[in-house]
Design a protein around this motif. Sequence first.
Motif, PDB file in Angstrom:
ATOM      1  N   SER A  52      47.314  45.447  38.983  1.00  0.00           N
ATOM      2  CA  SER A  52      47.323  45.983  40.345  1.00  0.00           C
ATOM      3  C   SER A  52      47.042  44.811  41.271  1.00  0.00           C
ATOM      4  CB  SER A  52      46.278  47.084  40.525  1.00  0.00           C
ATOM      5  OG  SER A  52      44.991  46.530  40.697  1.00  0.00           O
ATOM      6  N   LYS A  53      46.910  45.056  42.553  1.00  0.00           N
ATOM      7  CA  LYS A  53      46.623  43.970  43.490  1.00  0.00           C
ATOM      8  C   LYS A  53      45.246  43.360  43.259  1.00  0.00           C
ATOM      9  CE  LYS A  53      49.593  45.329  47.347  1.00  0.00           C
ATOM     10  NZ  LYS A  53      49.653  45.623  48.805  1.00  0.00           N
ATOM     11  N   LEU A  54      44.386  44.059  42.509  1.00  0.00           N
ATOM     12  CA  LEU A  54      43.016  43.588  42.343  1.00  0.00           C
ATOM     13  C   LEU A  54      42.649  43.266  40.901  1.00  0.00           C
ATOM     14  CD1 LEU A  54      41.136  45.944  44.838  1.00  0.00           C
ATOM     15  CD2 LEU A  54      41.986  43.626  45.230  1.00  0.00           C
ATOM     16  N   TYR A  55      43.609  43.349  39.962  1.00  0.00           N
ATOM     17  CA  TYR A  55      43.263  42.952  38.596  1.00  0.00           C
ATOM     18  C   TYR A  55      44.512  42.633  37.780  1.00  0.00           C
ATOM     19  CZ  TYR A  55      44.460  47.731  37.067  1.00  0.00           C
ATOM     20  OH  TYR A  55      45.116  48.916  36.806  1.00  0.00           O
ATOM     21  N   GLU A 112      39.621  41.037  47.774  1.00  0.00           N
ATOM     22  CA  GLU A 112      40.711  41.243  48.727  1.00  0.00           C
ATOM     23  C   GLU A 112      41.208  39.945  49.342  1.00  0.00           C
ATOM     24  OE1 GLU A 112      39.452  44.161  51.513  1.00  0.00           O
ATOM     25  OE2 GLU A 112      39.562  45.821  50.054  1.00  0.00           O
ATOM     26  N   ALA A 113      40.474  38.844  49.153  1.00  0.00           N
ATOM     27  CA  ALA A 113      40.929  37.528  49.610  1.00  0.00           C
ATOM     28  C   ALA A 113      41.758  36.822  48.550  1.00  0.00           C
ATOM     29  CB  ALA A 113      39.733  36.669  50.009  1.00  0.00           C
ATOM     30  N   GLY A 114      41.966  37.475  47.391  1.00  0.00           N
ATOM     31  CA  GLY A 114      42.758  36.876  46.323  1.00  0.00           C
ATOM     32  C   GLY A 114      41.982  35.935  45.431  1.00  0.00           C
ATOM     33  N   GLU A 115      40.665  35.865  45.597  1.00  0.00           N
ATOM     34  CA  GLU A 115      39.834  35.023  44.735  1.00  0.00           C
ATOM     35  C   GLU A 115      39.304  35.847  43.567  1.00  0.00           C
ATOM     36  OE1 GLU A 115      38.301  31.788  48.057  1.00  0.00           O
ATOM     37  OE2 GLU A 115      36.964  33.421  47.444  1.00  0.00           O
ATOM     38  N   ASP A 118      50.630  40.668  46.460  1.00  0.00           N
ATOM     39  CA  ASP A 118      51.667  41.596  46.015  1.00  0.00           C
ATOM     40  C   ASP A 118      51.780  41.554  44.499  1.00  0.00           C
ATOM     41  OD1 ASP A 118      52.909  42.425  48.671  1.00  0.00           O
ATOM     42  OD2 ASP A 118      53.129  40.238  48.780  1.00  0.00           O
ATOM     43  N   VAL A 119      52.046  42.712  43.891  1.00  0.00           N
ATOM     44  CA  VAL A 119      52.342  42.784  42.464  1.00  0.00           C
ATOM     45  C   VAL A 119      53.819  42.474  42.263  1.00  0.00           C
ATOM     46  CG1 VAL A 119      52.402  44.249  40.421  1.00  0.00           C
ATOM     47  CG2 VAL A 119      50.529  44.483  42.061  1.00  0.00           C
ATOM     48  N   GLN A 129      50.871  31.257  45.464  1.00  0.00           N
ATOM     49  CA  GLN A 129      50.588  31.172  44.039  1.00  0.00           C
ATOM     50  C   GLN A 129      51.113  32.400  43.312  1.00  0.00           C
ATOM     51  OE1 GLN A 129      46.214  30.356  43.812  1.00  0.00           O
ATOM     52  NE2 GLN A 129      46.881  28.418  42.913  1.00  0.00           N
ATOM     53  N   ILE A 130      51.726  32.175  42.152  1.00  0.00           N
ATOM     54  CA  ILE A 130      52.018  33.236  41.198  1.00  0.00           C
ATOM     55  C   ILE A 130      50.929  33.159  40.139  1.00  0.00           C
ATOM     56  CG2 ILE A 130      53.675  34.236  39.608  1.00  0.00           C
ATOM     57  CD1 ILE A 130      54.610  34.234  42.504  1.00  0.00           C
ATOM     58  N   VAL A 131      50.007  34.117  40.164  1.00  0.00           N
ATOM     59  CA  VAL A 131      48.905  34.159  39.200  1.00  0.00           C
ATOM     60  C   VAL A 131      49.315  35.117  38.100  1.00  0.00           C
ATOM     61  CG1 VAL A 131      46.447  34.545  38.863  1.00  0.00           C
ATOM     62  CG2 VAL A 131      47.294  33.764  41.086  1.00  0.00           C
ATOM     63  N   SER A 132      49.420  34.625  36.869  1.00  0.00           N
ATOM     64  CA  SER A 132      50.013  35.429  35.796  1.00  0.00           C
ATOM     65  C   SER A 132      49.135  35.441  34.553  1.00  0.00           C
ATOM     66  CB  SER A 132      51.409  34.892  35.439  1.00  0.00           C
ATOM     67  OG  SER A 132      51.340  33.579  34.922  1.00  0.00           O
ATOM     68  N   LEU A 133      49.333  36.502  33.763  1.00  0.00           N
ATOM     69  CA  LEU A 133      48.654  36.666  32.481  1.00  0.00           C
ATOM     70  C   LEU A 133      49.686  37.146  31.478  1.00  0.00           C
ATOM     71  CD1 LEU A 133      45.993  36.771  30.833  1.00  0.00           C
ATOM     72  CD2 LEU A 133      45.755  39.145  31.595  1.00  0.00           C
ATOM     73  N   GLN A 134      49.796  36.443  30.345  1.00  0.00           N
ATOM     74  CA  GLN A 134      50.773  36.787  29.317  1.00  0.00           C
ATOM     75  C   GLN A 134      50.160  37.733  28.297  1.00  0.00           C
ATOM     76  OE1 GLN A 134      52.744  33.382  27.520  1.00  0.00           O
ATOM     77  NE2 GLN A 134      53.345  34.586  25.738  1.00  0.00           N
ATOM     78  N   GLU A 135      50.991  38.560  27.735  1.00  0.00           N
ATOM     79  CA  GLU A 135      50.578  39.453  26.664  1.00  0.00           C
ATOM     80  C   GLU A 135      49.966  38.645  25.514  1.00  0.00           C
ATOM     81  OE1 GLU A 135      50.581  43.036  24.142  1.00  0.00           O
ATOM     82  OE2 GLU A 135      50.479  42.623  26.282  1.00  0.00           O
ATOM     83  N   GLY A 136      48.757  39.059  25.080  1.00  0.00           N
ATOM     84  CA  GLY A 136      48.114  38.451  23.928  1.00  0.00           C
ATOM     85  C   GLY A 136      47.461  37.108  24.163  1.00  0.00           C
ATOM     86  N   LYS A 137      47.416  36.636  25.401  1.00  0.00           N
ATOM     87  CA  LYS A 137      46.861  35.313  25.693  1.00  0.00           C
ATOM     88  C   LYS A 137      45.519  35.424  26.417  1.00  0.00           C
ATOM     89  CE  LYS A 137      50.358  32.786  24.196  1.00  0.00           C
ATOM     90  NZ  LYS A 137      50.237  31.815  23.097  1.00  0.00           N
ATOM     91  N   LYS A 138      44.690  34.374  26.264  1.00  0.00           N
ATOM     92  CA  LYS A 138      43.432  34.266  27.010  1.00  0.00           C
ATOM     93  C   LYS A 138      43.545  33.126  28.021  1.00  0.00           C
ATOM     94  CE  LYS A 138      39.664  34.809  24.458  1.00  0.00           C
ATOM     95  NZ  LYS A 138      38.689  34.725  23.338  1.00  0.00           N
ATOM     96  N   GLN A 139      44.645  33.118  28.722  1.00  0.00           N
ATOM     97  CA  GLN A 139      44.976  32.019  29.620  1.00  0.00           C
ATOM     98  C   GLN A 139      45.563  32.567  30.919  1.00  0.00           C
ATOM     99  OE1 GLN A 139      46.984  28.675  27.749  1.00  0.00           O
ATOM    100  NE2 GLN A 139      48.380  28.522  29.477  1.00  0.00           N
TER     101      GLN A 139
END
Length: 453
Positions: free
Chosen positions: A79-82, A94-97, A154-155, A178-188
């Motif tokens: 979501s926009k927050l997690y 809400e500041a994106g941090e 934005d999501v 910034q595109i902040v991303s999380l991959q399936e199965g990763k801790k990165q």
Amino acid sequence: LVNFTGQARGCELVEIPGEGDMSGLVLSTCAGKAALQEVFAPDGSTRFVAPVDGVPALGWSAARLGTSESAIASSLSVSKLYLENDRIAVRFDEAGEIFSIFDKELGRELIQEGRRANQMIAYEDKPKAYDAWDIDHYFEEKSWQLSDEPAQIDVLETGPHRAALRIERRYAASRIVQIVSLQEGKKQVEFDTEVDWQERQTLLKTGFPLDLNMSETRAEIQFGHVKRASHKNTSWDQAQFETNMHRWVDMSEPDFGAALLTDCKYGYDAVEQTLRLTLLKGPTSPDPNADLGLHRFRYALLLHEGEQDLAQVVRTAERFNNPIVVHGAMSRDKGGDHVPFESFSFASSDNENLTLETVKIAEAGGDVILRVFEHANRRCRGTICFGLMVDRVVEADLMEWAEGAVLAISDNAIELSFLPFEIKTLKIAFKKNEGKVGIVYRPLYSSSRVCLL
């Protein structure tokens, strides 16, 4: 699929070249099939990626495109927050941090309570001399948090392989996406960043306050790493207000830690348990327009199992800087097509503490040089296996002048022992007609290397 590193690759996203909509297609390899997903870059462009397994070290594996109607299960949630998968959960304000990164497997919170991670701060940067080179110790006296201005969040991606947020910030005349991303199965957690930089005599850093009981960092140097204090107890410690690394800097307890990975930013500082990565500078001398304009870079935060897991930090940083590359045209599967998937590995090691660092033609003669080093500061033994039939292997010095004894070859492999951070240079002669291979030159960050294919 070409792998330029000395480690076998798996569970990594590979960018698939092509034009148009490739939704509904799958990538087929020797390890199975994976559906393609559309992902976004900070400049608004899109591309299709798919996870792959079974790409051998210093080698390649064949792949084809096909179609599939199978549904794909995913643990990703966004979501926009997690951002969340089955291993970690990342929470944003809400500041994106980021105010929380929780490791579900270890039951540990990484971010200090009440603090914010990926917190961008602009500092006044007016060194006494050498404006384009120096950062002086008083740079922290005047600063501005970018979170003082609202961010647009934005999501963009919801899976199945990657979930991502787009976060846009503005500071003065500059814009940061910034595109902040999380991959399936990763801790990165990855931060793909584009900055339209228009500031003068300003230093931009991003900080990560870590909830760790440590007062030192480990930072990569060529063929190893170095420890540095993060406290200010002595004048030597105080002088380290800006230091350097190659591809990673790590702070770890014995069984839990985190590392910052980077593809092109090599300055950092550490204040107690806070790691700060230097992103941009705005000098006015000798070039009054230095660094103005668009900048594109990536960095990531990796959670891991502490000092005991340091070898994985090195390997992950190597993968982060050297993605698997698609070479040649991608063919399509046809009905009833059961053509086997070919693969090749020039050399591989069975020990995760060893890096196969360099492959090159010898400076004199037609032999091939393979340079190997131990990267985790531990004694180890390892077996190096070759994909071409080897006639003779000798150990040489770094200049390739002096040669040692001929090494014993068993099942086309050799066994070696290493001291902590030891470098070994191997001169390899292949059997007749086995060494006639093409060379693909690809510059890498810690040294110039080539891969024989």
